[in-house]
Design an enzyme around this catalytic site. Structure first.
Site, PDB file in Angstrom:
ATOM      1  N   SER A  19      54.635 -64.529  33.190  1.00  0.00           N
ATOM      2  CA  SER A  19      53.978 -65.473  32.295  1.00  0.00           C
ATOM      3  C   SER A  19      52.935 -64.767  31.421  1.00  0.00           C
ATOM      4  CB  SER A  19      53.370 -66.614  33.104  1.00  0.00           C
ATOM      5  OG  SER A  19      52.905 -67.648  32.282  1.00  0.00           O
ATOM      6  N   ASP A  22      62.090 -74.276  31.261  1.00  0.00           N
ATOM      7  CA  ASP A  22      60.774 -73.761  30.872  1.00  0.00           C
ATOM      8  C   ASP A  22      60.627 -73.869  29.357  1.00  0.00           C
ATOM      9  OD1 ASP A  22      58.435 -72.381  30.438  1.00  0.00           O
ATOM     10  OD2 ASP A  22      59.149 -70.466  31.237  1.00  0.00           O
ATOM     11  N   HIS A  66      59.022 -73.162  34.641  1.00  0.00           N
ATOM     12  CA  HIS A  66      58.224 -71.958  34.434  1.00  0.00           C
ATOM     13  C   HIS A  66      57.653 -71.415  35.746  1.00  0.00           C
ATOM     14  CE1 HIS A  66      55.857 -69.120  32.196  1.00  0.00           C
ATOM     15  NE2 HIS A  66      54.747 -69.532  32.785  1.00  0.00           N
TER      16      HIS A  66
END
Length: 326
Positions: A169, A268, A300
């Site tokens: 991320s 996501d 995600h």
């Protein structure tokens, strides 16, 4: 009471951002577990300070060490096998988490055991107490420190001809940026250092102009968050650090490494940017191996909290194969 101290401008499951700029973190996002021996994987970890002045630190991970078998002549060759070096950046919007968070600690233990690498999981400074570009500066300092073999675990067991840069991320965003910096300036160390590969797990990228597959609400939330954590960013969401395809961004052909793995998830909202990034790297003239892997039906960063799910195991297997192929 001043309304700016109570008005929430951005909120997710881990933290709230208020109009006056302060942040309220969930207690679960600040949990930590100590380093040490992990009985489930056989991996040992320890915490080290990289820069006392800034507070940049890391958690190092070492799998069980194997020695070379005796030679045919019967002599005992006790030299240890050199292992790839993985420099890893955790996720958390640049605002929460650490290498010591239970979920990230467990994730890296599993990866280190499966791929047999020496890992450096970086504790970079978090916003808003330390606004960007602090995290990027810390990441570069940590990568340079790791490449120098400053710790005995690295100098004795690390193979600096097989260095990997990875992140999840926001950490994948950081990994991209330091890989670009390494490709442009190189890593200066006592011995030659070669970046073998880059792994971006559900990377966080954005832009002022939304992609067709992106929702307006998601783009606006990204814009609010980015202003909060990096108020000095050039061109807002078209700053090259969050939009690697922006006009004026460093060419993706400069990316360090011989191989690139980008992983996304179908549910996501960041996935369209991850796919576009892969295409842009291919189109940049980066004539090396680009892999893209997408998990269907997941959102995600699912693989960190849902560590043992079939989908998380499949993704971990893909990452381990990428690391082990060096």
């Amino acid at each position: 009471m001043d309304s700016s101290t109570t008005e929430i401008v951005f909120e997710c499951g881990d933290f709230r951002v208020y109009k006056d700029g302060h942040v309220e973190r969930a207690s679960s996002a600040e949990e930590t577990v100590p380093a040490g021996f992990d009985a489930d994987t056989g991996v040992t970890s320890k915490d080290v300070v990289i820069d006392a002045a800034t507070g940049v630190a890391a958690r190092l991970y070492l799998p069980p060490i194997e020695t070379a078998p005796p030679s045919e002549s019967g002599s005992n060759n006790s030299a240890t096998t050199k292992l790839p070096v993985l420099v890893f950046f955790h996720g958390g919007y640049f605002v929460v988490n650490s290498p010591g968070h239970p979920k990230y600690h467990r994730y890296i233990n599993t990866m280190v055991a499966g791929a047999r690498v020496v890992a450096v999981s970086v504790r970079y400074r978090l916003a808003p107490e330390h606004l960007l570009p602090a995290a990027y500066e810390d990441a570069w300092a940590a990568l340079s420190w790791a490449a120098s073999g400053a710790d005995p675990w690295l100098s004795e067991h690390g193979d600096f001809g097989r260095v990997f840069i990875a992140g999840v991320s926001a950490g994948a965003n950081i990994a991209h940026n330091v890989a670009i910096a390494a490709g442009i300036s190189g890593l200066h160390a006592p011995t030659p250092v070669r970046v073998e590969g880059v792994i971006l797990l559900h990377p966080s990228f954005a832009a002022e102009q939304k992609l067709e597959a992106e929702e307006d609400e998601f783009v606006q939330a990204n814009r609010v968050r980015w202003i909060f954590i990096f108020p000095g960013a050039k061109d807002g969401l078209d700053d090259p650090r969050i939009n690697p395809m922006a006009v004026g961004a460093p060419s993706l052909a400069k990316l360090a490494g011989e191989r690139l793995l980008v992983c996304t998830a179908s549910e996501d909202p960041r996935a369209p940017r991850g796919r576009a990034y892969c295409d842009a790297v291919r189109d940049s003239g980066w004539r090396r191996e680009v892999e893209w892997f997408e998990t269907n039906g997941e959102g995600h960063g699912f693989f960190v909290p849902n560590h043992g799910s079939p989908e998380a195991v499949e993704l971990m297997d893909r990452v381990v194969r990428f690391l082990a192929a060096s």
